[in-house]
Write an enzyme that holds these catalytic residues in place. Structure first.
Site, PDB file in Angstrom:
ATOM      1  N   GLN A  72       0.848  -1.188   0.000  1.00 20.40           N
ATOM      2  CA  GLN A  72       0.000   0.000   0.000  1.00 20.40           C
ATOM      3  C   GLN A  72       0.887   1.242   0.000  1.00 20.40           C
ATOM      4  O   GLN A  72       1.757   1.389   0.862  1.00 20.40           O
ATOM      5  CB  GLN A  72      -0.922   0.044   1.216  1.00 20.40           C
ATOM      6  N   CYS A 102      -6.470   7.478   3.957  1.00 20.28           N
ATOM      7  CA  CYS A 102      -5.845   7.683   5.263  1.00 20.28           C
ATOM      8  C   CYS A 102      -6.326   8.986   5.893  1.00 20.28           C
ATOM      9  O   CYS A 102      -6.211  10.061   5.287  1.00 20.28           O
ATOM     10  CB  CYS A 102      -4.324   7.712   5.126  1.00 20.28           C
ATOM     11  N   LYS A 141      -7.851   2.730  -2.690  1.00 23.02           N
ATOM     12  CA  LYS A 141      -8.588   2.796  -1.425  1.00 23.02           C
ATOM     13  C   LYS A 141      -9.115   4.212  -1.214  1.00 23.02           C
ATOM     14  O   LYS A 141      -8.353   5.179  -1.225  1.00 23.02           O
ATOM     15  CB  LYS A 141      -7.664   2.407  -0.259  1.00 23.02           C
ATOM     16  N   GLY A 203     -15.721  -2.121   6.374  1.00 21.07           N
ATOM     17  CA  GLY A 203     -16.373  -1.428   7.467  1.00 21.07           C
ATOM     18  C   GLY A 203     -17.216  -2.327   8.340  1.00 21.07           C
ATOM     19  O   GLY A 203     -18.219  -2.885   7.907  1.00 21.07           O
ATOM     20  N   ASP A 204     -16.786  -2.539   9.597  1.00 15.35           N
ATOM     21  CA  ASP A 204     -17.604  -3.156  10.647  1.00 15.35           C
ATOM     22  C   ASP A 204     -17.877  -4.647  10.453  1.00 15.35           C
ATOM     23  O   ASP A 204     -18.919  -5.142  10.884  1.00 15.35           O
ATOM     24  CB  ASP A 204     -18.942  -2.424  10.790  1.00 15.35           C
TER      25      ASP A 204
END
Length: 350
Positions: A72, A102, A141, A203-204
């Protein structure tokens, strides 16, 4: 879509990947997650300008078991990002992930990371530069937007696709949110339905029922796991099997010792190596103690929130085993005890 592009996009299709994470994405932990079934692993975020100047090299090290390891990169200059991508590929990266999500202040203040969500055209130019520099699969991303009043993933993602991205990794939060509140999977779903390339939803994700829910509610078929795998590295097995694993206390000790073995192999089984392994293991204990044997009933009772948003300091219910209570403790003194017992192999099942 030509055959080469199709093959690169296929690399990101139907995968459950381990997220690039500062500290948590260390090589020994990636190796552990890979052993539990992570399809893709990735380096911690590498600053492109530092890599080009000769730094950041250790972050590009990978283990032979990481057959689909990627790098990355984060930066704001096209030529620098392109050169950094070439270096990463030369050092073994199977894919490149560009980090435009980020949220860290130091990165954003320098105009990189999620700051580029405010400059979609500039972001696309960076993708073009990297696409032209390397032949490997390329993911981008992003977050849903920079702030709550500027959620522009639906604009940014098509530009990145047109610029040559083979997949979009979409974290369902804005930069302003950081990691707070639930991820917005409706935006993830909307973006996924508008693109030809895969969208990797992030996410989550903590339980197999979270994954089942997102598959039912969206067209997303590839997923990125971050905090969930820090809490339990075996999450990849759970997500692949569609069923939870409730390890015994002895099995949890064995998982931790497995990580320690990998860390000592990587850092060295001497005083210096043990000191480094200790720092990382104590850091990981800050997440491992949060594991709870959540059931599908727990999952449904907590909807629409994911259980990862829950903070439960009580030991696992129905278990008065002092060993279980120790593993559930957030106390740093208890973490130090766990470290020593792991090192001495003084634990159940050793």
């Amino acid at each position: 879509m030509d055959a080469e592009v199709s093959d690169r996009s296929a690399f990101f299709t139907d995968v459950i990947a381990m997220a690039p994470m500062a500290v948590g994405g260390n090589l020994p932990y990636r190796r552990l997650c890979r052993e539990y079934g992570a399809d893709l692993t990735c380096s911690e975020m590498v600053l492109a300008d530092k890599l080009v100047k000769g730094g950041e090299g250790p972050l590009l090290r990978s283990h032979p078991s990481e057959e689909t390891f990627g790098a990355q990169l984060c930066g704001k200059h096209a030529d620098t990002l392109a050169e950094a991508a070439r270096i990463a590929v030369e050092r073994g990266a199977r894919f490149i992930d560009l980090n435009f999500g980020c949220p860290i202040d130091l990165v954003v203040q320098r105009g990189a990371g999620s700051a580029l969500l405010k400059k979609p055209r500039k972001l696309a130019e960076l993708v073009v530069a990297v696409r032209e520099a390397v032949p490997v699969p390329l993911s981008v991303k992003i977050r849903t937007g920079y702030s709550e009043d500027r959620q522009n993933a639906s604009e940014v993602a098509p530009l990145a696709e047109a610029a040559g991205a083979d997949a979009i990794v979409l974290h369902g939060r804005t930069r302003q949110q950081r990691y707070k509140r639930s991820a917005n999977w409706q935006i993830v779903a909307d973006v996924a339905s508008s693109l030809r390339i895969p969208v990797i939803g992030n996410g989550d994700l903590l339980t197999p029922w979270d994954l089942e829910r997102r598959r039912a509610e969206t067209s997303v078929r590839s997923f990125l796991v971050a905090r969930g795998c820090l809490i339990k590295p075996w999450i990849f097995r759970e997500l692949r099997d569609g069923a939870p694993w409730f390890p015994t206390v002895a099995e949890r000790w064995a998982v931790m010792r497995r990580y320690l073995d990998f860390a000592l192999e990587h850092f060295g089984d001497d005083d210096k190596g043990r000191q480094r392994a200790q720092r990382f293991l104590l850091w990981h204990l800050g997440f491992w103690h949060r594991w709870r044997p959540y059931t599908e009933d727990d999952f449904r009772a907590h909807l629409p929130e994911s259980l990862i948003q829950r903070r439960d300091d009580a030991p696992p219910r129905g278990d008065d085993d002092p060993e279980a209570a120790l593993l559930a403790s957030a106390d740093e003194a208890d973490h130090a005890r766990i470290w020593r017992r792991l090192l001495d192999r003084d634990y159940p099942g050793a």
